[in-house]
Design a protein around this motif. Structure first.
Motif, mmCIF file in Angstrom:
data_model
loop_
_atom_site.group_PDB
_atom_site.id
_atom_site.type_symbol
_atom_site.label_atom_id
_atom_site.label_comp_id
_atom_site.label_asym_id
_atom_site.label_seq_id
_atom_site.Cartn_x
_atom_site.Cartn_y
_atom_site.Cartn_z
ATOM 1 N N ALA A 17 61.343 35.119 26.367
ATOM 2 C CA ALA A 17 62.124 36.263 26.476
ATOM 3 C C ALA A 17 61.839 36.932 27.724
ATOM 4 N N LYS A 18 60.675 36.990 28.446
ATOM 5 C CA LYS A 18 60.719 37.494 29.865
ATOM 6 C C LYS A 18 61.306 36.787 30.839
ATOM 7 N N ALA A 19 61.297 35.435 30.673
ATOM 8 C CA ALA A 19 61.977 34.418 31.512
ATOM 9 C C ALA A 19 63.492 34.674 31.481
ATOM 10 N N TRP A 20 63.992 34.881 30.144
ATOM 11 C CA TRP A 20 65.611 34.985 29.971
ATOM 12 C C TRP A 20 65.987 36.453 30.331
ATOM 13 N N THR A 21 65.042 37.295 30.210
ATOM 14 C CA THR A 21 65.354 38.602 31.032
ATOM 15 C C THR A 21 65.427 38.716 32.486
ATOM 16 N N ASP A 22 64.528 38.006 33.053
ATOM 17 C CA ASP A 22 64.386 37.778 34.479
ATOM 18 C C ASP A 22 65.620 37.117 34.922
ATOM 19 N N ALA A 23 66.125 35.956 34.051
ATOM 20 C CA ALA A 23 67.158 35.152 34.551
ATOM 21 C C ALA A 23 68.419 36.002 34.661
ATOM 22 N N ARG A 24 68.399 37.009 33.838
ATOM 23 C CA ARG A 24 69.751 37.488 33.782
ATOM 24 C C ARG A 24 69.780 38.836 35.016
ATOM 25 N N SER A 25 68.725 39.087 35.363
ATOM 26 C CA SER A 25 68.401 40.056 36.538
ATOM 27 C C SER A 25 68.426 39.475 37.822
ATOM 28 N N GLY A 26 68.369 37.835 37.827
ATOM 29 C CA GLY A 26 68.557 37.153 39.079
ATOM 30 C C GLY A 26 66.979 36.636 39.578
ATOM 31 N N LYS A 27 66.053 36.963 38.642
ATOM 32 C CA LYS A 27 64.583 36.474 38.983
ATOM 33 C C LYS A 27 64.251 35.242 38.555
#
Length: 221
Positions: A203-213
């Motif tokens: 879930a954290k990786a998914w959120t970061d992927a959407r934010s460019g991280k």
């Protein structure tokens, strides 16, 4: 003129009855004969010849008779096999006259019509084959109890079916355009099958992927 001849004849016959000298009688008789011939010819010329009624000439019709439509029973059941070069179709049917079999082959189809088999007509056709064939090389062989249709493949290889079928696996154009689409699908599958710790990480990786991280977040997976 006919009336004058009749009157002359009557007068000559009266004179004939009165005359006594042989020479006079001969002259009168001769003239009577001439007048009678003249009367007969005149009566013949006055008779109109009978005219036969005109028979109309037959009119040729340019309209051709319409042949009745031929009804066919569909032969939907058959067997087939193949090798790398050709496909064979087997139709079980007895009493077939090879001279009454009509075959039409096209690059992606075939149509076989079988006429007058115990008073019936049959048809076996596939409107779209799995792959292309070579029409000029195809042939039909009639045997006592079956018909064998041989079709040569346009390109060597194995057919998964004789009928046309689209490939079930098609690449997604959106995924080809977006490299991250495949990674997101993979993370989704891992999330659904993972434990609580894995779900938190994804879930954290998914959120970061959407934010460019995405680069940093995916290191822990």
């Amino acid at each position: 003129m006919a009336e004058e001849v009749v009157l002359d004849l009557e007068e000559l016959r009266q004179l004939q009855n009165i005359a006594k000298r042989p020479r006079v009688l001969n002259l009168i008789s001769s003239e009577i004969c001439n007048l009678e011939k003249l009367r007969e010819s005149a009566s013949v010329s006055n008779v109109k010849p009978e005219v036969e009624p005109a028979v109309p000439a037959p009119v040729s019709s340019s309209v051709k008779p319409v042949s009745p439509a031929v009804n066919y029973a569909t032969l939907g059941t058959f067997s087939w096999d193949q090798d790398n070069e050709k496909v064979k179709v087997y139709i079980s049917l007895e009493g077939v006259d090879e001279n009454k079999v009509e075959a039409e082959f096209k690059p992606m189809s075939f149509d076989i019509k079988i006429h007058d088999v115990q008073g019936k007509n049959y048809r076996c056709a596939i409107p779209k084959l799995h792959k292309e064939i070579v029409p000029e090389k195809c042939k039909v062989l009639v045997k006592p109890k079956r018909i064998v249709i041989t079709m040569f493949k346009s390109s060597r290889g194995n057919w998964i079916d004789i009928h046309y079928k689209e490939d079930k696996i098609k690449p997604s154009l959106e995924k080809e355009k977006d490299p991250m689409a495949g990674i997101m699908d993979l993370m989704k599958n891992m999330y659904e099958g993972g434990d609580e710790e894995m779900k938190k990480t994804i879930a954290k990786a998914w959120t970061d992927a959407r934010s460019g991280k995405a680069g940093d977040s995916l290191k822990g997976l």
